[in-house]
Design a protein around this motif. Structure first.
Motif, PDB file in Angstrom:
ATOM      1  N   LEU A  50       4.305  -5.639  -3.438  1.00  0.00           N
ATOM      2  CA  LEU A  50       3.079  -5.288  -4.137  1.00  0.00           C
ATOM      3  C   LEU A  50       1.852  -5.170  -3.246  1.00  0.00           C
ATOM      4  CD1 LEU A  50       3.418  -7.509  -7.323  1.00  0.00           C
ATOM      5  CD2 LEU A  50       3.961  -5.072  -7.066  1.00  0.00           C
ATOM      6  N   GLY A  51       1.759  -6.009  -2.224  1.00  0.00           N
ATOM      7  CA  GLY A  51       0.533  -6.041  -1.437  1.00  0.00           C
ATOM      8  C   GLY A  51      -0.638  -6.324  -2.363  1.00  0.00           C
ATOM      9  N   GLY A  52      -1.762  -5.669  -2.119  1.00  0.00           N
ATOM     10  CA  GLY A  52      -2.920  -5.835  -2.984  1.00  0.00           C
ATOM     11  C   GLY A  52      -2.899  -4.913  -4.184  1.00  0.00           C
ATOM     12  N   ARG A  53      -1.856  -4.077  -4.284  1.00  0.00           N
ATOM     13  CA  ARG A  53      -1.771  -3.081  -5.353  1.00  0.00           C
ATOM     14  C   ARG A  53      -1.254  -3.677  -6.654  1.00  0.00           C
ATOM     15  NH1 ARG A  53      -0.596   2.446  -4.568  1.00  0.00           N
ATOM     16  NH2 ARG A  53      -2.152   2.233  -2.937  1.00  0.00           N
ATOM     17  N   GLY A  54      -0.739  -4.921  -6.611  1.00  0.00           N
ATOM     18  CA  GLY A  54      -0.161  -5.449  -7.831  1.00  0.00           C
ATOM     19  C   GLY A  54      -0.273  -6.945  -7.959  1.00  0.00           C
TER      20      GLY A  54
END
Length: 97
Positions: free
Chosen positions: A37-41
């Motif tokens: 996810l990283g910062g996207r989720g």
């Protein structure tokens, strides 16, 4: 995109597709999807109350969704993933021969 998996997912290509499409993503905190996810989720416990609370927070904070959409993620392209799997399986077969 919201994927409240109840099972322990080993990959879930649909998560990668959503990430590559630029969508903010919410997944269950089980299995492999949270690792990409990283910062996207965001990952959440696969319980109705926890999921509802997180979705309500996101609705109340639209700027947070905008930031998530712009954030990097760790999903690789499908072709790169297939090549990595092929290398892995080739190594396993070579080690067992």
């Amino acid at each position: 995109a919201v994927f409240p998996f109840l099972a322990f997912e080993t990959h879930a290509l649909v998560v990668d597709e959503a990430l590559h499409a630029g969508l903010p993503v919410v997944v269950s905190d089980r299995g492999a999807p949270p690792t990409r996810l990283g910062g996207r989720g965001l990952a959440v416990a696969p319980e109705p109350g926890a999921l509802r609370s997180l979705l309500e927070e996101l609705l109340d904070e639209p700027a947070r969704l905008v930031a998530m959409r712009a954030a990097p993620h760790g999903a690789c392209e499908l072709e790169a993933h297939a090549r990595a799997l092929e290398r892995h399986y080739t190594a396993v077969l070579a080690a067992t021969s």
